[in-house]
Design a protein around this motif. Structure first.
Motif, PDB file in Angstrom:
ATOM      1  N   ALA A 167       0.371  -2.350   6.754  1.00 43.73           N
ATOM      2  CA  ALA A 167       0.814  -1.189   7.522  1.00 43.73           C
ATOM      3  C   ALA A 167       1.529  -0.179   6.635  1.00 43.73           C
ATOM      4  N   LEU A 168       1.378   1.088   7.004  1.00 44.78           N
ATOM      5  CA  LEU A 168       2.180   2.152   6.416  1.00 44.78           C
ATOM      6  C   LEU A 168       3.522   2.150   7.143  1.00 44.78           C
ATOM      7  N   LEU A 169       4.594   1.983   6.408  1.00 47.30           N
ATOM      8  CA  LEU A 169       5.897   1.694   7.009  1.00 47.30           C
ATOM      9  C   LEU A 169       6.889   2.818   6.745  1.00 47.30           C
ATOM     10  N   LYS A 170       7.562   3.248   7.817  1.00 39.52           N
ATOM     11  CA  LYS A 170       8.615   4.254   7.716  1.00 39.52           C
ATOM     12  C   LYS A 170       9.834   3.725   8.460  1.00 39.52           C
ATOM     13  N   LEU A 171      10.978   3.736   7.793  1.00 39.75           N
ATOM     14  CA  LEU A 171      12.219   3.224   8.367  1.00 39.75           C
ATOM     15  C   LEU A 171      13.170   4.385   8.616  1.00 39.75           C
ATOM     16  N   ILE A 172      13.704   4.452   9.832  1.00 38.66           N
ATOM     17  CA  ILE A 172      14.571   5.548  10.243  1.00 38.66           C
ATOM     18  C   ILE A 172      15.945   5.005  10.591  1.00 38.66           C
TER      19      ILE A 172
END
Length: 262
Positions: free
Chosen positions: A243-248
């Motif tokens: 998965a392409l992962l983005k953490l906010i």
């Protein structure tokens, strides 16, 4: 739970540390594996790219792209391997190949998973077989499966079998409406046949992240080494491979439901 390691930052002056710790968003990128086209319009879609945006309050936004082979007219599409903690009201289906010629007529979230309690509920007033610990087989019409099993025997009598003594339950077949994995299902009207890329987005619970940092100061107090680790927790009930992962970091703002304020 698994952890992602960032490359350590070397030879940083102490006054730079304050700026480094003010981080609003952390990224980690994985290359999605190429998918294999689906062969039939009613089969499950092939694997595709998955993108996750995870907030540190236990909520994630999932963007799942797959490919379907559509036939002209009505199509029944099944989208399996979705998170068990999905918010069904947040699901959005979109055709990327032909958005103007593809319309969703019906959308369902099927979550009635196979289990002994679900099978007993489905087989009320049907014939089942129960094997007890002593090896005896009891066959009759199921009257109740809540707790103890109650059967109407062929001779008209009623048998109550205690749940603690049951070794095996036998059913003729898997009844309709029970599935092995949570599934999103659509009835889609397509103007033309052919393969299309589709994107499904939804919110799910059960995913969170936390950041940890390790600082090492040199003997002269002139520089430091900084190692950063991101720990992810996934209890959503789904596996998101490549998965392409983005953490906010921050609060996820959601509008309240109408009427709650009053």
């Amino acid at each position: 739970m698994f952890a992602l390691s960032h490359q350590p930052f070397r030879r940083l002056l102490p006054w730079t540390l304050a700026a480094l710790l003010i981080v609003a968003c952390t990224w980690a990128t994985f290359v999605p594996a190429p998918g294999t086209p689906s062969q039939t319009p009613t089969a499950e879609a092939s694997e595709g790219g998955v993108a996750l945006t995870i907030y540190n309050q236990g909520t994630a936004l999932v963007r799942d792209r797959r490919q379907f082979a559509f036939q002209k007219g009505m199509n029944d599409l099944d989208f399996s391997d979705v998170a068990a903690l999905i918010d069904p009201t947040s699901v959005l289906f979109k055709s990327l190949s032909d958005p103007g010629g593809t319309a969703v007529l019906e959308q369902n979230y099927e979550f009635d998973l196979v289990g002994s309690a679900a099978l007993l509920e489905k087989y009320l007033d049907e014939t089942v077989s129960v094997v007890t610990e002593d090896g005896k087989v009891h066959t009759g019409t199921l009257l109740s499966g809540r707790g103890d099993v109650i059967l109407r025997l062929p001779d008209g009598g009623v048998s109550v079998i205690q749940a603690a003594t049951i070794r095996e339950l036998s059913f003729p077949e898997l009844p309709e409406g029970l599935i092995t994995r949570p599934t999103l299902a659509w009835k889609v009207l397509a103007e033309k046949p052919g393969r299309q890329d589709v994107e499904v987005t939804y919110l799910t619970g059960g995913m969170s992240w936390a950041a940890d940092y390790v600082l090492l100061l040199d003997k002269d107090d002139g520089a430091i080494d900084l190692d950063g680790w991101i720990s992810l927790s996934n209890t959503s009930g789904a596996t998101f491979k490549d998965a392409l992962l983005k953490l906010i970091a921050g609060d996820l703002q959601r509008l309240p439901q109408p009427g709650l304020a009053a």
